[in-house]
Design a protein around this motif. Structure first.
Motif, mmCIF file in Angstrom:
data_model
loop_
_atom_site.group_PDB
_atom_site.id
_atom_site.type_symbol
_atom_site.label_atom_id
_atom_site.label_comp_id
_atom_site.label_asym_id
_atom_site.label_seq_id
_atom_site.Cartn_x
_atom_site.Cartn_y
_atom_site.Cartn_z
ATOM 1 N N CYS A 41 0.816 -1.213 0.000
ATOM 2 C CA CYS A 41 0.000 0.000 0.000
ATOM 3 C C CYS A 41 0.851 1.265 0.000
ATOM 4 O O CYS A 41 0.467 2.265 -0.570
ATOM 5 N N PHE A 42 1.992 1.199 0.676
ATOM 6 C CA PHE A 42 2.819 2.387 0.838
ATOM 7 C C PHE A 42 4.251 2.096 0.414
ATOM 8 O O PHE A 42 4.733 0.986 0.572
ATOM 9 N N GLY A 43 4.911 3.099 -0.107
ATOM 10 C CA GLY A 43 6.330 2.985 -0.396
ATOM 11 C C GLY A 43 6.698 2.118 -1.582
ATOM 12 O O GLY A 43 7.848 1.692 -1.695
ATOM 13 N N LEU A 44 5.746 1.869 -2.477
ATOM 14 C CA LEU A 44 6.000 0.997 -3.619
ATOM 15 C C LEU A 44 7.154 1.508 -4.471
ATOM 16 O O LEU A 44 8.120 0.781 -4.721
ATOM 17 N N GLU A 45 7.081 2.743 -4.907
ATOM 18 C CA GLU A 45 8.106 3.267 -5.811
ATOM 19 C C GLU A 45 9.473 3.306 -5.139
ATOM 20 O O GLU A 45 10.477 2.923 -5.749
ATOM 21 N N ILE A 73 10.939 -8.788 -2.134
ATOM 22 C CA ILE A 73 9.960 -9.036 -1.069
ATOM 23 C C ILE A 73 10.372 -8.309 0.207
ATOM 24 O O ILE A 73 9.553 -7.638 0.851
ATOM 25 N N ARG A 74 11.629 -8.401 0.552
ATOM 26 C CA ARG A 74 12.121 -7.727 1.763
ATOM 27 C C ARG A 74 12.017 -6.208 1.633
ATOM 28 O O ARG A 74 11.616 -5.513 2.573
ATOM 29 N N ALA A 75 12.370 -5.687 0.465
ATOM 30 C CA ALA A 75 12.309 -4.236 0.249
ATOM 31 C C ALA A 75 10.877 -3.717 0.386
ATOM 32 O O ALA A 75 10.647 -2.658 0.984
ATOM 33 N N LEU A 76 9.921 -4.456 -0.144
ATOM 34 C CA LEU A 76 8.522 -4.041 -0.040
ATOM 35 C C LEU A 76 8.012 -4.195 1.391
ATOM 36 O O LEU A 76 7.318 -3.324 1.916
ATOM 37 N N ASP A 77 8.384 -5.303 2.017
ATOM 38 C CA ASP A 77 7.937 -5.573 3.384
ATOM 39 C C ASP A 77 8.505 -4.551 4.370
ATOM 40 O O ASP A 77 7.806 -4.079 5.267
ATOM 41 N N GLU A 78 9.772 -4.207 4.202
ATOM 42 C CA GLU A 78 10.444 -3.281 5.125
ATOM 43 C C GLU A 78 10.414 -1.827 4.650
ATOM 44 O O GLU A 78 10.994 -0.955 5.279
ATOM 45 N N GLN A 79 9.773 -1.596 3.512
ATOM 46 C CA GLN A 79 9.644 -0.257 2.916
ATOM 47 C C GLN A 79 10.997 0.440 2.764
ATOM 48 O O GLN A 79 11.217 1.543 3.247
ATOM 49 N N TRP A 80 11.892 -0.237 2.041
ATOM 50 C CA TRP A 80 13.200 0.338 1.773
ATOM 51 C C TRP A 80 13.058 1.644 1.000
ATOM 52 O O TRP A 80 12.140 1.822 0.208
#
Length: 158
Positions: A41-45, A73-80
């Motif tokens: 939902c957030f931080g996709l880009e 997966i980790r980047a999306l989960d942790e909102q890198w």
């Protein structure tokens, strides 16, 4: 493979980075990758950019990205968030789709005006890329590469 509606902001963002992520090894047909994208939902880009930036950094260190799906997966989960980002990275040949490379090459070979008068779009359908010409004809990008510039131009203008 559809995570969002085609007219959504998420879909537009995803399409900007899809080919670069595929080029570095992300497999969007994997269920775990699809699941995380569907709930993002957030931080996709920022996360997508961070994965690409991380891959670029690894390339500079001459190291491979061992598990690109897990990294995404980790980047999306942790909102890198990317530490560095340059839009020019998406123009690197190793991060472009075959269609993007053909489209840019067409401008160099034919000139921008002729390319723009002849090519309407590069379309994607079920993992294949097509050149859509202004005369309503279509041609697989891989076929265009095999045919060569002269034959493709003839096909596109007759």
């Amino acid at each position: 493979m559809r995570f969002w509606e085609e007219d959504s902001i998420e879909y537009e963002i995803f399409k900007q980075y899809e080919y670069a992520l595929s080029a570095i090894g992300v497999d969007f047909s994997r269920e775990d990758v699809q699941d995380i994208l569907e709930v993002c939902c957030f931080g996709l880009e920022d996360a997508l950019k961070a994965v690409i930036a991380y891959w670029i950094w690894l390339q500079q260190q001459e190291k491979p990205m061992e598990y690109p799906n897990a990294v995404l997966i980790r980047a999306l989960d942790e909102q890198w968030k990317p530490k560095n980002w340059y839009n020019e990275w998406l123009s690197l040949p190793q991060l472009q789709s075959q269609g993007q490379r053909w489209y840019e090459s067409a401008a160099k070979i034919w000139g921008y005006d002729l390319r723009n008068q002849t090519v309407a779009n590069i379309a994607h359908d079920r993992g294949k890329e097509y050149i859509v010409f202004t005369n309503s004809k279509e041609l697989l990008v891989e076929t265009a590469w095999r045919w060569g510039w002269e034959r493709v131009l003839n096909y596109a203008t007759t």
